[in-house]
Design an enzyme around this catalytic site. Structure first.
Site, PDB file in Angstrom:
ATOM      1  N   CYS A   1      -3.700   2.367  13.715  1.00  0.00           N
ATOM      2  CA  CYS A   1      -5.133   2.083  13.844  1.00  0.00           C
ATOM      3  C   CYS A   1      -5.521   1.925  15.307  1.00  0.00           C
ATOM      4  O   CYS A   1      -6.629   1.477  15.615  1.00  0.00           O
ATOM      5  CB  CYS A   1      -5.511   0.833  13.047  1.00  0.00           C
ATOM      6  SG  CYS A   1      -4.642  -0.661  13.568  1.00  0.00           S
TER       7      CYS A   1
ATOM      8  N   ASN B   1       0.817  -1.215   0.000  1.00  0.00           N
ATOM      9  CA  ASN B   1       0.000   0.000   0.000  1.00  0.00           C
ATOM     10  C   ASN B   1       0.853   1.269   0.000  1.00  0.00           C
ATOM     11  O   ASN B   1       0.543   2.244  -0.686  1.00  0.00           O
ATOM     12  CB  ASN B   1      -0.933  -0.007   1.215  1.00  0.00           C
ATOM     13  CG  ASN B   1      -2.046   1.016   1.118  1.00  0.00           C
ATOM     14  OD1 ASN B   1      -2.699   1.145   0.088  1.00  0.00           O
ATOM     15  ND2 ASN B   1      -2.267   1.754   2.193  1.00  0.00           N
TER      16      ASN B   1
END
Length: 450
Positions: A406, A317
């Site tokens: 996260c 990513n």
């Protein structure tokens, strides 16, 4: 006056008395906080500046939990939830709060956690990465539940803190084309002879089409396969089956892999794409993922031939865009299947200054072939964070570290390690990856000062 009825949570002591409490703030999980008899009381569904009627469900020495019965004096931030399943489905937990209020709360919670547990009060607060508040999810997994008595298969999401499946007809945070498929899919699955042997259904919206992954526990017969194939053709969707061994098989056609573009507004020659098998992890919010990748590129400012290490790299990513900008990139990931797919993605994007390794990033990294001096470091760990990997900072000595998190709690803990090792927090920003929920993601930039 709003009314709330939810399943009773597990508790150590049930109390029937109803109380009127004043809520003064939200905790980091989005529950209202009030005071009663010297204890903090956590009230899911309540908002600051509200007077609420509650019923205590759990009492501990220093705190209690309560069920919201009624909002007597609503907050100016309270709104009517858009989803008809909101009070039973366990997916969203902040639809009762305005979107601006949600983001203000998340940003304040992030700053509070960083100051309290990392002592990190310096650095410029970067504007939050925000996008659409509704229909933003490009991927969702729906649960199935077969009733042996009625022979009916329910399709929906799990209730909060429960294994019960809440049947749904729509999802307000799921991409509209995927949400529109829920009812047709529920009807289709109930027509299959193997409906008692079906597992979850995953829906994916990609740049090259819509996809559905159906988990099966036994092989389907030809009639069931024909029904799935006809449905796929009618709704212009790729359907594949996942068996007990985790293998995927296309229905009615060869297996096609979903593809996402990682950068916006790029000429074709500068585009970077990422393909993945349905079982791989990808960020569910495509709009925010593109903004997140762009911000990471901006903060790291990769230069040609710089040596950049991307830990917890997934399928590339961040690694792929970094390599596209000319850096020598090393990606390390703990899941072997994702490393394999990352290499496929590097080849598909014609990137040769990019090497991927499979490794346990919680283990001793001293003898890893990639360990050594680097120019910059990018971290994108799971909720557990990157504490073990950061113990090797002295050997890597990156000038810059971009940490994508996260979980603010593990970010704060790991930030303390960076600060102790001579790094300064230069930028910190909220990433609102999951509007309508309490989940907080963030990105931080650290630079070496000594």
């Amino acid at each position: 006056m709003a009314q709330f009825f939810k399943a009773k949570p597990n508790s150590s002591k049930q109390l029937s008395a109803k109380l009127s409490l004043s809520v003064n703030q939200l905790d980091h999980l989005g529950a209202g906080i009030a005071q009663h008899q010297g204890k903090v009381v956590f009230i899911p569904g309540a908002l600051p500046d509200e007077t609420v009627t509650v019923q205590l469900t759990e009492q501990k020495k220093n705190y209690a939990r309560a069920k919201l019965i009624k909002v007597d004096t609503p907050s100016s931030e309270r709104v009517e939830p858009e989803c008809p399943h909101y009070h039973t489905c366990g997916g969203c937990d902040l639809q009762h709060m305005s979107l601006s209020g949600q983001r203000e709360h998340k940003e304040a919670a992030l700053l509070d956690i960083m100051a309290k547990f990392a002592g990190a009060e310096g650095g410029a607060l970067s504007p939050a990465l925000t996008g659409e508040g509704w229909h933003y999810r490009r991927r969702a997994r729906l649960a199935t539940l077969f009733d042996k008595n009625t022979k009916h298969l329910s399709l929906g999401f799990r209730a909060a803190s429960s294994s019960n499946v809440v049947p749904i007809s729509q999802c307000q945070v799921l991409a509209k084309p995927l949400s529109d498929l829920i009812v047709p899919f529920a009807k289709l699955l109930n027509q299959l002879s193997a409906k008692a042997s079906l597992g979850h259904l995953e829906l994916i919206a990609a740049d090259n089409g819509h996809f559905a992954v159906l988990r099966i526990t036994k092989a389907l017969n030809d009639k069931d396969l024909a029904k799935l194939s006809a449905f796929a053709e009618q709704h212009q969707i790729h359907i594949c089956l996942q068996d007990n061994e985790g293998q995927f098989q296309g229905v009615g056609a060869e297996l096609v892999l979903p593809v996402y573009q990682l950068l916006d507004d790029k000429a074709e020659s500068d585009a970077v794409s990422l393909s993945f098998t349905p079982g791989n992890f990808v960020q569910v919010n495509g709009q925010i993922n593109k903004a997140m990748v762009a911000q990471a590129m901006d903060w790291l400012a990769p230069a040609p031939d710089e040596r950049i290490l991307d830990l917890f790299c997934g399928m590339g990513n961040f690694s792929l865009p970094l390599a596209k900008m000319g850096a020598d990139v090393i990606g390390v990931e703990g899941v072997a299947e994702m490393v394999t797919q990352a290499r496929v993605n590097a080849k598909a994007n014609n990137l040769d200054k990019l090497t991927f390794y499979h490794g346990d990033l919680s283990a001793d990294l001293s003898l890893e072939p990639w360990m050594g001096k680097i120019d910059k470091l990018l971290l994108d760990p799971a909720r557990a964070g990157a504490f073990e990997s950061l113990q090797w900072l002295k050997k890597m000595k990156p000038r810059k570290v971009v940490y994508v998190s996260c979980n603010p709690a593990s970010l704060a803990r790991d930030s303390a390690v960076l600060l102790e090792r001579g790094y300064r927090l230069q930028q910190l920003g909220l990433i609102d990856m999951f509007p309508q929920t309490h989940h907080i993601e963030a990105m931080a930039l650290f630079e070496l000062t000594k």
